[in-house]
Design a protein around this motif. Sequence first.
Motif, short mmCIF file in Angstrom:
data_model
loop_
_atom_site.label_atom_id
_atom_site.label_comp_id
_atom_site.label_asym_id
_atom_site.label_seq_id
_atom_site.Cartn_x
_atom_site.Cartn_y
_atom_site.Cartn_z
N PRO A 1 0.84 -1.21 0.00
CA PRO A 1 0.00 0.00 0.00
C PRO A 1 0.88 1.27 0.00
CG PRO A 1 0.08 -0.92 2.20
CD PRO A 1 0.85 -1.86 1.33
N MET A 2 1.54 1.49 -1.13
CA MET A 2 2.48 2.61 -1.24
C MET A 2 1.79 3.96 -1.22
SD MET A 2 5.32 1.59 -4.16
CE MET A 2 5.27 3.25 -4.71
N VAL A 3 2.43 4.91 -0.57
CA VAL A 3 2.01 6.30 -0.68
C VAL A 3 2.43 6.74 -2.09
CG1 VAL A 3 2.43 8.64 0.16
CG2 VAL A 3 2.27 6.73 1.78
N PRO A 4 1.51 7.32 -2.87
CA PRO A 4 1.86 7.72 -4.24
C PRO A 4 3.10 8.61 -4.29
CG PRO A 4 -0.49 7.95 -3.88
CD PRO A 4 0.12 7.63 -2.54
N SER A 5 3.93 8.38 -5.29
CA SER A 5 5.16 9.15 -5.54
C SER A 5 6.22 9.01 -4.46
CB SER A 5 4.84 10.64 -5.76
OG SER A 5 3.95 10.80 -6.83
N SER A 6 6.11 7.99 -3.60
CA SER A 6 7.11 7.83 -2.54
C SER A 6 8.18 6.80 -2.88
CB SER A 6 6.44 7.44 -1.22
OG SER A 6 5.97 6.10 -1.27
N GLY A 7 8.00 6.07 -3.98
CA GLY A 7 8.94 5.02 -4.33
C GLY A 7 10.22 5.55 -4.95
N THR A 8 11.34 4.97 -4.52
CA THR A 8 12.64 5.32 -5.09
C THR A 8 13.32 4.04 -5.56
OG1 THR A 8 13.77 5.19 -2.95
CG2 THR A 8 12.93 7.35 -3.63
N TYR A 9 14.05 4.13 -6.65
CA TYR A 9 14.74 2.97 -7.21
C TYR A 9 16.07 3.44 -7.79
CZ TYR A 9 15.83 -0.98 -10.22
OH TYR A 9 16.46 -2.04 -10.83
N LYS A 10 17.13 2.71 -7.44
CA LYS A 10 18.45 3.01 -7.98
C LYS A 10 19.14 1.69 -8.28
CE LYS A 10 22.83 5.19 -6.72
NZ LYS A 10 23.55 5.90 -5.65
N GLU A 11 19.75 1.61 -9.46
CA GLU A 11 20.48 0.40 -9.85
C GLU A 11 21.86 0.80 -10.34
OE1 GLU A 11 20.08 -3.04 -13.25
OE2 GLU A 11 18.25 -2.24 -12.37
N THR A 12 22.90 0.16 -9.80
CA THR A 12 24.26 0.43 -10.24
C THR A 12 24.94 -0.88 -10.61
OG1 THR A 12 25.08 0.36 -7.97
CG2 THR A 12 24.53 2.51 -8.83
N GLU A 13 25.85 -0.80 -11.57
CA GLU A 13 26.65 -1.95 -11.97
C GLU A 13 28.12 -1.58 -11.88
OE1 GLU A 13 25.58 -3.34 -15.84
OE2 GLU A 13 23.67 -4.14 -15.17
N GLU A 14 28.90 -2.51 -11.33
CA GLU A 14 30.33 -2.31 -11.20
C GLU A 14 31.04 -3.56 -11.72
OE1 GLU A 14 33.60 -1.81 -7.61
OE2 GLU A 14 31.49 -1.60 -7.16
N HIS A 15 31.99 -3.39 -12.60
CA HIS A 15 32.72 -4.52 -13.17
C HIS A 15 33.87 -4.88 -12.23
CE1 HIS A 15 30.54 -4.46 -16.98
NE2 HIS A 15 30.48 -3.16 -16.78
N THR A 16 33.87 -6.14 -11.77
CA THR A 16 34.90 -6.63 -10.86
C THR A 16 35.56 -7.86 -11.48
OG1 THR A 16 33.44 -8.16 -9.67
CG2 THR A 16 33.50 -5.87 -8.88
N GLU A 17 36.58 -8.39 -10.83
CA GLU A 17 37.25 -9.60 -11.32
C GLU A 17 36.32 -10.81 -11.30
OE1 GLU A 17 40.92 -10.29 -9.29
OE2 GLU A 17 41.68 -8.29 -9.76
N SER A 18 35.34 -10.81 -10.40
CA SER A 18 34.40 -11.93 -10.28
C SER A 18 33.22 -11.81 -11.23
CB SER A 18 33.87 -12.01 -8.85
OG SER A 18 34.93 -12.18 -7.95
N GLY A 19 33.08 -10.69 -11.87
CA GLY A 19 31.94 -10.45 -12.76
C GLY A 19 31.36 -9.08 -12.50
N VAL A 20 30.13 -8.90 -12.90
CA VAL A 20 29.45 -7.61 -12.72
C VAL A 20 28.70 -7.62 -11.39
CG1 VAL A 20 27.71 -6.04 -13.66
CG2 VAL A 20 29.19 -7.32 -15.21
N LEU A 21 29.04 -6.67 -10.52
CA LEU A 21 28.34 -6.51 -9.25
C LEU A 21 27.18 -5.56 -9.48
CD1 LEU A 21 28.09 -6.88 -6.17
CD2 LEU A 21 29.65 -4.94 -5.93
N ARG A 22 25.97 -6.06 -9.32
CA ARG A 22 24.76 -5.26 -9.52
C ARG A 22 24.15 -4.96 -8.16
NH1 ARG A 22 19.43 -7.76 -11.63
NH2 ARG A 22 18.11 -5.94 -11.79
#
Length: 106
Positions: free
Chosen positions: A24-45
């Motif tokens: 039951p979200m309050v309208p316009s209150s949602g935030t989303y951020k996605e980052t990717e970082e390339h490491t020796e083990s693969g891509v850290l998301r």
Amino acid sequence: MIRIVKDAYIIDMNATDKIPIKLPMVPSSGTYKETEEHTESGVLRTIEFGCRLRNRVPRLDKNLAVIIDFADGRRIFFGTTDLPVHLKTEIESLIKISCKYKTIGD
């Protein structure tokens, strides 16, 4: 590009039915951020998600998967049985939930 969070759902990964519960979200209150970082083990998301809720819903403290619907029609799903999402819950005048979810892969 601005990604507006329209709706969010949680799924209890330990439940047998795995039925999504709409938050039951309050309208316009949602935030989303996605980052990717390339490491020796693969891509850290890293995914960071948060929103305010009008009222508490059951299962917020469980091992979860999260589904986020954006206003542009896109949908994001994250969290698995092996690597579930754990929400942080803060109670003020409204309930605020948030999470930081990390995966590594190709």
